[in-house]
Design an enzyme around this catalytic site. Structure first.
Site, PDB file in Angstrom:
ATOM      1  N   HIS A 189      -5.564  31.439 103.309  1.00 25.20           N
ATOM      2  CA  HIS A 189      -4.928  32.942 103.019  1.00 25.20           C
ATOM      3  C   HIS A 189      -4.770  33.261 101.477  1.00 25.20           C
ATOM      4  O   HIS A 189      -5.202  34.145 101.082  1.00 25.20           O
ATOM      5  CB  HIS A 189      -3.376  32.931 103.498  1.00 25.20           C
ATOM      6  CG  HIS A 189      -3.456  33.234 105.031  1.00 25.20           C
ATOM      7  ND1 HIS A 189      -4.377  34.147 105.628  1.00 25.20           N
ATOM      8  CD2 HIS A 189      -3.137  32.234 106.048  1.00 25.20           C
ATOM      9  CE1 HIS A 189      -4.129  34.207 106.805  1.00 25.20           C
ATOM     10  NE2 HIS A 189      -3.516  33.195 107.366  1.00 25.20           N
ATOM     11  N   ARG A 296     -27.414  28.099 105.485  1.00 26.69           N
ATOM     12  CA  ARG A 296     -27.489  26.830 105.408  1.00 26.69           C
ATOM     13  C   ARG A 296     -26.682  26.271 106.738  1.00 26.69           C
ATOM     14  O   ARG A 296     -25.255  26.692 106.856  1.00 26.69           O
ATOM     15  CB  ARG A 296     -26.769  26.450 104.032  1.00 26.69           C
ATOM     16  CG  ARG A 296     -27.867  26.717 102.888  1.00 26.69           C
ATOM     17  CD  ARG A 296     -27.234  25.846 101.635  1.00 26.69           C
ATOM     18  NE  ARG A 296     -28.117  25.699 100.781  1.00 26.69           N
ATOM     19  CZ  ARG A 296     -27.887  26.463  99.614  1.00 26.69           C
ATOM     20  NH1 ARG A 296     -27.055  27.500  99.530  1.00 26.69           N
ATOM     21  NH2 ARG A 296     -28.746  26.565  98.721  1.00 26.69           N
ATOM     22  N   ARG A 332     -31.459  28.841 108.539  1.00 23.04           N
ATOM     23  CA  ARG A 332     -32.473  27.570 108.168  1.00 23.04           C
ATOM     24  C   ARG A 332     -32.086  26.396 109.165  1.00 23.04           C
ATOM     25  O   ARG A 332     -30.707  26.304 109.233  1.00 23.04           O
ATOM     26  CB  ARG A 332     -32.254  27.460 106.680  1.00 23.04           C
ATOM     27  CG  ARG A 332     -33.072  26.246 106.642  1.00 23.04           C
ATOM     28  CD  ARG A 332     -32.884  25.794 105.080  1.00 23.04           C
ATOM     29  NE  ARG A 332     -31.622  24.919 104.716  1.00 23.04           N
ATOM     30  CZ  ARG A 332     -31.244  24.610 103.464  1.00 23.04           C
ATOM     31  NH1 ARG A 332     -32.017  25.195 102.363  1.00 23.04           N
ATOM     32  NH2 ARG A 332     -30.195  24.314 103.259  1.00 23.04           N
ATOM     33  N   GLU A 431     -40.606  24.842  98.954  1.00 24.77           N
ATOM     34  CA  GLU A 431     -39.882  24.375  98.086  1.00 24.77           C
ATOM     35  C   GLU A 431     -40.531  22.729  97.749  1.00 24.77           C
ATOM     36  O   GLU A 431     -40.012  22.059  97.133  1.00 24.77           O
ATOM     37  CB  GLU A 431     -38.421  23.878  98.698  1.00 24.77           C
ATOM     38  CG  GLU A 431     -38.267  23.406  99.949  1.00 24.77           C
ATOM     39  CD  GLU A 431     -36.978  23.259 100.689  1.00 24.77           C
ATOM     40  OE1 GLU A 431     -36.020  23.638  99.982  1.00 24.77           O
ATOM     41  OE2 GLU A 431     -36.861  23.194 101.675  1.00 24.77           O
ATOM     42  N   ASN A 454     -34.753  25.327  94.088  1.00 26.48           N
ATOM     43  CA  ASN A 454     -33.850  24.043  93.690  1.00 26.48           C
ATOM     44  C   ASN A 454     -34.660  22.831  93.920  1.00 26.48           C
ATOM     45  O   ASN A 454     -34.769  21.965  93.065  1.00 26.48           O
ATOM     46  CB  ASN A 454     -32.622  24.165  94.418  1.00 26.48           C
ATOM     47  CG  ASN A 454     -31.775  25.319  94.418  1.00 26.48           C
ATOM     48  OD1 ASN A 454     -32.008  26.187  93.461  1.00 26.48           O
ATOM     49  ND2 ASN A 454     -30.788  25.726  95.373  1.00 26.48           N
ATOM     50  N   ASP A 455     -35.399  23.020  94.917  1.00 23.80           N
ATOM     51  CA  ASP A 455     -36.021  21.650  95.272  1.00 23.80           C
ATOM     52  C   ASP A 455     -37.662  21.737  94.677  1.00 23.80           C
ATOM     53  O   ASP A 455     -38.061  20.959  94.199  1.00 23.80           O
ATOM     54  CB  ASP A 455     -36.202  21.515  96.729  1.00 23.80           C
ATOM     55  CG  ASP A 455     -34.984  20.853  97.421  1.00 23.80           C
ATOM     56  OD1 ASP A 455     -34.618  19.769  96.916  1.00 23.80           O
ATOM     57  OD2 ASP A 455     -34.457  21.039  98.406  1.00 23.80           O
ATOM     58  N   ARG A 465     -32.686  16.367  91.121  1.00 25.18           N
ATOM     59  CA  ARG A 465     -31.878  17.644  90.678  1.00 25.18           C
ATOM     60  C   ARG A 465     -30.324  17.053  90.708  1.00 25.18           C
ATOM     61  O   ARG A 465     -29.468  17.834  90.219  1.00 25.18           O
ATOM     62  CB  ARG A 465     -32.002  18.747  91.691  1.00 25.18           C
ATOM     63  CG  ARG A 465     -31.581  18.491  93.089  1.00 25.18           C
ATOM     64  CD  ARG A 465     -32.170  19.352  94.071  1.00 25.18           C
ATOM     65  NE  ARG A 465     -30.807  20.459  94.682  1.00 25.18           N
ATOM     66  CZ  ARG A 465     -30.928  21.042  95.635  1.00 25.18           C
ATOM     67  NH1 ARG A 465     -32.174  21.119  96.272  1.00 25.18           N
ATOM     68  NH2 ARG A 465     -29.939  21.583  96.277  1.00 25.18           N
ATOM     69  N   CYS A 502     -34.489  32.206  97.844  1.00 22.10           N
ATOM     70  CA  CYS A 502     -33.355  31.862  98.069  1.00 22.10           C
ATOM     71  C   CYS A 502     -32.831  30.692  97.006  1.00 22.10           C
ATOM     72  O   CYS A 502     -31.401  30.158  97.398  1.00 22.10           O
ATOM     73  CB  CYS A 502     -33.031  31.591  99.375  1.00 22.10           C
ATOM     74  SG  CYS A 502     -33.977  29.966  99.979  1.00 22.10           S
TER      75      CYS A 502
HETATM   76  C1  PEP Z   1     -33.459  25.304  97.566  1.00 20.53           C
HETATM   77  O1  PEP Z   1     -34.133  24.014  97.595  1.00 20.53           O
HETATM   78  O2  PEP Z   1     -33.819  25.955  96.542  1.00 20.53           O
HETATM   79  C2  PEP Z   1     -32.610  25.934  98.474  1.00 20.53           C
HETATM   80  C3  PEP Z   1     -32.255  26.961  98.607  1.00 20.53           C
HETATM   81  O3  PEP Z   1     -32.206  24.512  99.510  1.00 20.53           O
HETATM   82  P1  PEP Z   1     -31.129  23.766  98.907  1.00 20.53           P
HETATM   83  O4  PEP Z   1     -30.618  23.943  97.798  1.00 20.53           O
HETATM   84  O5  PEP Z   1     -30.068  23.907 100.306  1.00 20.53           O
HETATM   85  O6  PEP Z   1     -31.709  22.417  98.983  1.00 20.53           O
HETATM   86 MG    MG Z   2     -34.028  22.940  99.266  1.00 21.24          MG
END
Ligand code: PEP
Ligand code: MG
Length: 569
Positions: A189, A296, A332, A431, A454-455, A465, A502
Site C-alpha cells: 500500500h 516477462r 513472452r 537477441e 540486453n542479450d 551482461r 524491448c
Molecule cells: C533482452 O534481452 O533485451 C530482453 C528484453 O530480455 P531479458 O532482459 O529478459 O533477457
Molecule cells: Mg533476453
C-alpha cells in the site's frame, strides 16, 4: 546510507518522524458463562459496525479527497470486514475457547495474515496489510482506544516498519513529503498510495531503519532507492540542485504523457511497456504506454515450489488481457535459465549458463511444460489482444518447431472443447546475432520482431551482461551491435514484419533519434522511462533522425558515435 526499493520516484529532504502504531495484545482473559459469551459476541458485532462506519466516514469526509486507488482500498476493506467467514471464525473461537472478542479476533487474524503472506502472488501477499488494517480498526473499537494522533510539521518524512492503508490515506500530504518503510514490496500500500499521491517513497529498507530517530535530517531518493540519514552539507547541496531540476523536468514531461508520439513531420511511433504482472498495468498506462510490448512471464514461475498448472497460468494471463484496456499485450514464453533459476526445476550447473540450456531451448526439450503455457496463453487470448513471442531464437528450425507445438496446443484445446483464439499472432525476440543477421530468413515465419538488446549486446560483444568487471565493454553503441539492429529493422520493413525493441536500449534517450532514423516502429520499456524518450520523438523529425542515422552508421567507434549523439540531443 540505507538502500531500499524505490517505489515512487522523486527526491525529498525533510525531518524524520518515526511512526509507531498500536499493536494488538492478547489479554488471556477467560469467559465464565453463557452470559459473558453472549456479551462478547455483541461487543464484537458492535465494534465491527463502528469500524464500518469509520470507513464510510472516511469515504464521505469532505476534508479528505480520495483518489481512485485510495477509494478502491477502502472498498476492499469494507468487503473484507463484511466477510461472514471472519465473523463465524471469531464467534466459534469465543464459544469454543471461552476467550474474549479481542483475543479471538487476534487469533483468527493471525491465521488469515499468514495465509496471505505465504501466497505466491506478490500482489496477494501485499493484501495482508489490508487484513491487519481492518483488524486494527475493530480492535480499537473493542478496546475503546483513541486514535494515535500525530502532528505533522512541514517536510516530514515518515519512517515506519510498515504503513497501513488508513495511515497513508489520512496523512496530511501537504506536510508529509516522503515515506520509507522497513518491509513492503512494489505492490504494498505504501507503494500504491505514495505513487498515486506523487510522493517519493522507499520500501524494504531493512532493520537499519530503526536506527533513525525523530527529527533526523533525511534525504529520501525514491528514484535511486536511497535514504541518507543526517547527510553532510555537500550531499544536501547536491540534492537541492537535483530537486529543482527534477521538478522542472517532471512538470514538463507530464504534459506530454497523453499526447500521441508523432514526430514534427508526421511519423507515428508506438510506445509500450515492459511488465511482469497485472499489478503494473495501471502505472504503465499512467505514463502513456499504449500496450504491453513485453510481458516477462518468469515472475509467475518464480518464488514458489512447483510449476503453475494450466488453469493458474490461464488466470494470470486472462487478468492481464482483461485489464489491458483492449490494447495489445505481447506475452513472452518462459525465459528461464541463464541468470533466472526456478528453485523447483533443477537446472544442471553449466560452465556457460547464458550459452546453455535456457528459454526456447528448454521449451522445445520439455514439450510438456511448453504446451501447458501455450494452451493457457491461447485460452486467455480469447479475452484480449494477446500475442505470443518466443525468446532466444537462433534459427528458422526453432521457430518452426515452436509453432508446431503451438498448433498441437490448439488441437488439444479443440479436442477438449475449450474456447481460445486460434488467430493469435506469433513473433520472436531478436537477441542472438545469428537471428539478427538472418532476419530476412526468419521474417517468413513470424508477424513481428522485438529486438532484445540486453542479450543481443552480450552475445555480439561476448560480454557477460552480469559481470561487473567487464561492464565497460558492454556497449550497445558498438558499430557491430548497431549494424545488427539496423539490419533487423531494414529486413522487417522489407518483409512487412513489425519491428519493436524491448531491450534497455529502447529507453536510452541517447539512442532515440538513431533508432527512429533506422525506422524502428515501436519502443517498449519500463513505464517511467517513456516520457523522456517520447519528448525526443515529439520535438524531433524523421528527416533529422535519418540524417543522424546515416552519419552514425559511417562512424567507426562507439566513442565517436556517443559523442556525436550527445551533441545532437
Ligand atoms: C533482452 O534481452 O533485451 C530482453 C528484453 O530480455 P531479458 O532482459 O529478459 O533477457
Ligand atoms: Mg533476453
Amino acid at each position: 546510507m540505507i538502500n531500499g526499493i524505490g517505489v515512487s520516484p522523486g527526491i525529498s529532504i525533510g525531518r524524520a518522524l518515526v511512526f509507531k502504531r498500536m499493536q494488538g495484545k492478547i489479554s488471556s482473559q477467560l469467559l465464565n458463562n453463557e452470559g459473558e459469551i453472549f456479551n462478547e459476541i455483541k461487543h464484537f458485532d458492535h465494534a465491527v459496525q463502528l469500524a464500518l462506519e469509520e470507513i464510510e466516514n472516511l469515504k464521505s469526509n469532505s476534508t479528505i479527497v480520495l483518489n481512485n486507488e485510495e477509494y478502491a482500498i477502502l472498498e476492499t476493506q469494507t468487503e473484507l470486514i463484511n466477510d461472514p467467514q471472519i465473523r463465524e471464525d471469531v464467534i466459534e473461537k469465543i464459544r469454543a475457547e471461552k476467550i474474549n472478542a479481542n483475543d479471538a479476533l487476534l487469533r483468527v487474524l493471525d491465521v488469515i495474515v499468514q495465509l496471505f503472506e505465504n501466497m505466491d502472488d506478490e500482489y496477494m501477499r501485499a493484501r495482508s496489510s489490508d487484513m491487519k488494517d481492518i483488524a486494527r480498526r475493530i480492535l480499537k473499537h473493542l478496546n475503546q482506544a483513541e486514535n494515535e494522533d500525530y502532528t505533522f510539521e512541514p517536510d516530514t518524512i515518515i519512517i515506519a516498519e510498515d504503513l497501513s492503508p488508513s495511515d497513508t490515506i489520512t496523512m496530511d500530504t501537504t506536510y508529509v513529503t516522503g515515506f520509507a518503510t522497513q518491509t513492503g514490496s512494489k505492490t504494498s500500500h505504501t507503494a500504491i498510495i505514495a505513487k498515486s499521491k506523487g510522493i517519493p517513497a522507499l520500501v524494504n529498507c531493512g532493520k537499519q531503519i530503526h536506527e533513525i530517530k525523530d527529527n533526523d535530517v533525511i534525504i529520501l531518493d525514491g528514484t535511486k532507492g536511497l535514504l541518507h540519514v543526517n547527510p553532510h552539507e555537500n550531499v544536501l547541496r547536491e540534492y537541492r540542485v537535483m530537486i529543482t531540476d527534477y521538478k522542472k523536468q517532471t512538470t514538463e514531461l507530464n504534459l506530454l504523457k497523453d499526447k500521441p508520439a508523432i514526430t514534427t513531420d508526421g511519423t507515428r511511433i508506438v510506445f509500450s511497456g515492459n511488465i511482469s504482472s497485472s499489478s503494473e498495468l495501471e502505472n504503465m498506462f499512467s505514463y502513456g504506454a499504449e500496450g504491453v510490448g513485453l510481458l516477462r512471464t518468469e515472475m509467475l514461475f518464480m518464488d514458489r515450489d512447483n510449476f503453475p498448472d494450466e488453469d493458474e497460468q490461464f488466470e494470470f494471463y486472462k487478468t492481464i488481457a482483461l485489464n489491458a484496456r483492449g490494447k495489445t499485450v505481447v506475452v513472452r514464453t518462459i525465459d528461464i535459465g541463464g541468470d533466472k533459476h526456478l528453485p523447483y526445476f533443477n537446472l544442471p550447473a553449466e560452465l556457460n549458463p547464458f550459452l546453455g540450456y535456457r528459454a526456447i531451448r528448454i521449451c522445445l526439450d520439455r514439450k510438456d511444460l511448453f504446451i501447458t503455457q501455450l494452451k493457457a496463453i491461447l485460452r486467455a487470448a480469447a479475452f484480449g489482444d494477446l500475442k505470443i513471442m518466443f525468446p532466444m531464437i537462433s534459427n528458422l528450425t526453432e521457430i518452426r518447431e515452436a509453432k508446431k507445438i503451438l498448433e498441437e496446443a490448439k488441437l488439444r484445446l479443440i479436442q477438449q472443447n475449450i474456447n481460445f483464439n486460434a488467430d493469435i499472432k506469433v513473433g520472436i525476440m531478436i537477441e542472438i546475432p545469428s537471428a539478427a543477421i538472418t532476419a530476412d530468413i526468419l521474417a517468413e515465419e513470424v508477424s513481428f520482431f522485438s529486438i532484445g538488446t540486453n542479450d543481443l549486446c552480450q552475445y555480439t560483444l561476448a560480454v557477460d551482461r552480469m559481470n561487473e568487471k567487464i561492464s565497460h565493454l558492454y556497449d550497445p553503441f558498438n558499430p557491430g551491435v548497431l549494424r545488427l539492429i539496423s539490419n533487423v529493422i531494414e529486413q522487417g520493413r522489407k518483409y512487412n514484419v513489425h519491428v519493436a525493441m524491448c531491450g534497455e536500449m529502447a529507453s536510452d534517450p541517447l539512442a532515440t533519434q538513431l533508432l527512429m532514423g533506422m525506422g524502428l516502429e515501436e519502443f517498449s520499456m519500463s513505464a517511467a522511462s517513456i516520457p523522456a524518450v517520447k519528448k525526443i520523438i515529439l520535438y524531433g523529425s524523421m528527416e533529422k533522425a535519418r540524417e543522424i542515422c546515416k552519419h552514425v552508421m559511417q562512424m567507426n567507434s562507439s566513442v565517436q558515435i556517443i559523442s556525436y549523439l550527445e551533441q545532437t540531443l
